[in-house]
Scaffold this motif. Sequence first.
Motif, PDB file in Angstrom:
ATOM      1  N   ALA A 220       0.832  -1.197   0.000  1.00 15.45           N
ATOM      2  CA  ALA A 220       0.000   0.000   0.000  1.00 15.45           C
ATOM      3  C   ALA A 220       0.870   1.252   0.000  1.00 15.45           C
ATOM      4  N   ALA A 221       1.955   1.239   0.789  1.00 13.76           N
ATOM      5  CA  ALA A 221       2.868   2.383   0.808  1.00 13.76           C
ATOM      6  C   ALA A 221       3.549   2.561  -0.547  1.00 13.76           C
ATOM      7  N   GLU A 222       3.923   1.486  -1.200  1.00 10.02           N
ATOM      8  CA  GLU A 222       4.538   1.574  -2.521  1.00 10.02           C
ATOM      9  C   GLU A 222       3.551   2.153  -3.538  1.00 10.02           C
ATOM     10  N   ALA A 223       2.284   1.757  -3.442  1.00  8.73           N
ATOM     11  CA  ALA A 223       1.274   2.320  -4.351  1.00  8.73           C
ATOM     12  C   ALA A 223       1.116   3.817  -4.116  1.00  8.73           C
ATOM     13  N   GLY A 224       1.086   4.219  -2.837  1.00  8.87           N
ATOM     14  CA  GLY A 224       0.990   5.637  -2.543  1.00  8.87           C
ATOM     15  C   GLY A 224       2.208   6.413  -2.993  1.00  8.87           C
ATOM     16  N   LEU A 225       3.389   5.807  -2.867  1.00  2.00           N
ATOM     17  CA  LEU A 225       4.613   6.476  -3.300  1.00  2.00           C
ATOM     18  C   LEU A 225       4.627   6.682  -4.809  1.00  2.00           C
ATOM     19  N   ALA A 226       4.145   5.711  -5.564  1.00  2.00           N
ATOM     20  CA  ALA A 226       4.085   5.857  -7.022  1.00  2.00           C
ATOM     21  C   ALA A 226       3.162   7.014  -7.415  1.00  2.00           C
ATOM     22  N   GLU A 227       2.012   7.118  -6.751  1.00  2.00           N
ATOM     23  CA  GLU A 227       1.120   8.234  -7.033  1.00  2.00           C
ATOM     24  C   GLU A 227       1.742   9.557  -6.598  1.00  2.00           C
ATOM     25  N   GLY A 228       2.440   9.538  -5.460  1.00  2.00           N
ATOM     26  CA  GLY A 228       3.052  10.763  -4.963  1.00  2.00           C
ATOM     27  C   GLY A 228       4.144  11.290  -5.875  1.00  2.00           C
ATOM     28  N   ARG A 229       4.961  10.403  -6.414  1.00  2.00           N
ATOM     29  CA  ARG A 229       6.020  10.840  -7.339  1.00  2.00           C
ATOM     30  C   ARG A 229       5.432  11.531  -8.561  1.00  2.00           C
ATOM     31  N   GLU A 230       4.375  10.956  -9.103  1.00  5.82           N
ATOM     32  CA  GLU A 230       3.752  11.564 -10.278  1.00  5.82           C
ATOM     33  C   GLU A 230       3.122  12.905  -9.914  1.00  5.82           C
ATOM     34  N   ALA A 231       2.517  12.988  -8.725  1.00  7.53           N
ATOM     35  CA  ALA A 231       1.907  14.248  -8.304  1.00  7.53           C
ATOM     36  C   ALA A 231       2.961  15.333  -8.124  1.00  7.53           C
ATOM     37  N   VAL A 232       4.115  14.986  -7.568  1.00  8.20           N
ATOM     38  CA  VAL A 232       5.186  15.972  -7.393  1.00  8.20           C
ATOM     39  C   VAL A 232       5.763  16.384  -8.737  1.00  8.20           C
ATOM     40  N   ARG A 233       5.889  15.439  -9.656  1.00  7.92           N
ATOM     41  CA  ARG A 233       6.395  15.794 -10.992  1.00  7.92           C
ATOM     42  C   ARG A 233       5.482  16.822 -11.653  1.00  7.92           C
ATOM     43  N   ILE A 234       4.177  16.583 -11.591  1.00 13.15           N
ATOM     44  CA  ILE A 234       3.226  17.536 -12.172  1.00 13.15           C
ATOM     45  C   ILE A 234       3.277  18.859 -11.422  1.00 13.15           C
ATOM     46  N   LEU A 235       3.418  18.787 -10.108  1.00 18.93           N
ATOM     47  CA  LEU A 235       3.465  20.009  -9.301  1.00 18.93           C
ATOM     48  C   LEU A 235       4.667  20.863  -9.671  1.00 18.93           C
ATOM     49  N   LEU A 236       5.825  20.253  -9.843  1.00 21.27           N
ATOM     50  CA  LEU A 236       7.028  21.006 -10.181  1.00 21.27           C
ATOM     51  C   LEU A 236       6.995  21.502 -11.623  1.00 21.27           C
ATOM     52  N   ASP A 237       6.391  20.729 -12.518  1.00 24.80           N
ATOM     53  CA  ASP A 237       6.296  21.171 -13.915  1.00 24.80           C
ATOM     54  C   ASP A 237       5.362  22.366 -14.067  1.00 24.80           C
ATOM     55  N   ASN A 238       4.341  22.425 -13.242  1.00 20.56           N
ATOM     56  CA  ASN A 238       3.372  23.518 -13.337  1.00 20.56           C
ATOM     57  C   ASN A 238       3.789  24.753 -12.547  1.00 20.56           C
ATOM     58  N   ASN A 239       4.804  24.634 -11.726  1.00 24.33           N
ATOM     59  CA  ASN A 239       5.279  25.772 -10.932  1.00 24.33           C
ATOM     60  C   ASN A 239       6.770  25.951 -11.200  1.00 24.33           C
ATOM     61  N   LEU A 240       7.076  26.850 -12.094  1.00 18.94           N
ATOM     62  CA  LEU A 240       8.456  27.082 -12.501  1.00 18.94           C
ATOM     63  C   LEU A 240       9.116  28.212 -11.729  1.00 18.94           C
TER      64      LEU A 240
END
Length: 231
Positions: free
Chosen positions: A57-77
């Motif tokens: 369950a933690a690994e599943a959450g980490l996979a979603e979190g990495r993608e969320a952070v990638r989108i967050l950093l791409d949208n905030n330059l």
Amino acid sequence: MVPRTRSHLRQPRGFTLLLALGVVAVVTMAVMLSFSVVGREADSQADTRRQKQAFFAAEAGLAEGREAVRILLDNNLTPTLNLKDTLGRDRVELPGMGSVAYPWFELLPGAGVDGWNDYSITTDTLDPAEYAGIDDYPEQKNVRYRVFVRDDVDDDDFVSDANRQLWVIAVGEVTNANGRPTRSVVQALVTNSNTESIFTPGCISKGCGPDMNYDNPTDIGAPSTAVITLP
């Protein structure tokens, strides 16, 4: 004088009953001991299963979190990223999850109790072919996870990020109605990069030229021509 007769062989009284009681006590203790061993083994196996479920369950959450952070950093330059303002959430102050001095922020709040994301598997969410019509399919209803983000201590300001690197922490948990929950915590450092990454197999990835030779400025040493005999 009248002679008195004495019995030289006295029959023991109650010895058989005492022997039977002793045998029953020994058998009872052996049965109770076997039950205790079996119970501890079952508890150990159940705890191992819960630990694996919490980790997945933690690994599943980490996979979603990495993608969320990638989108967050791409949208905030912007050079500096304020986590509280960007995420729109206050810092998390829970036992073992961040502190006032080193705050964590909820990255993927769930709809479950206290913001948990339910990681359940039931027959209602599965295709009939997946559980082959089994009536007593082992459903998973007590697994959940939460995902947090925190600064990577690049400076003294733990609320704002200045180097576009963030830690993503995922907490998986398996609740237990008869005892304490089982938790697993995984984390990963996510770095935002705008440069192109090229991965190629074979000689090119080792510094060779496009014609698969070593005639390039990065590696001018030719490969060895020694003959190696394999057994």
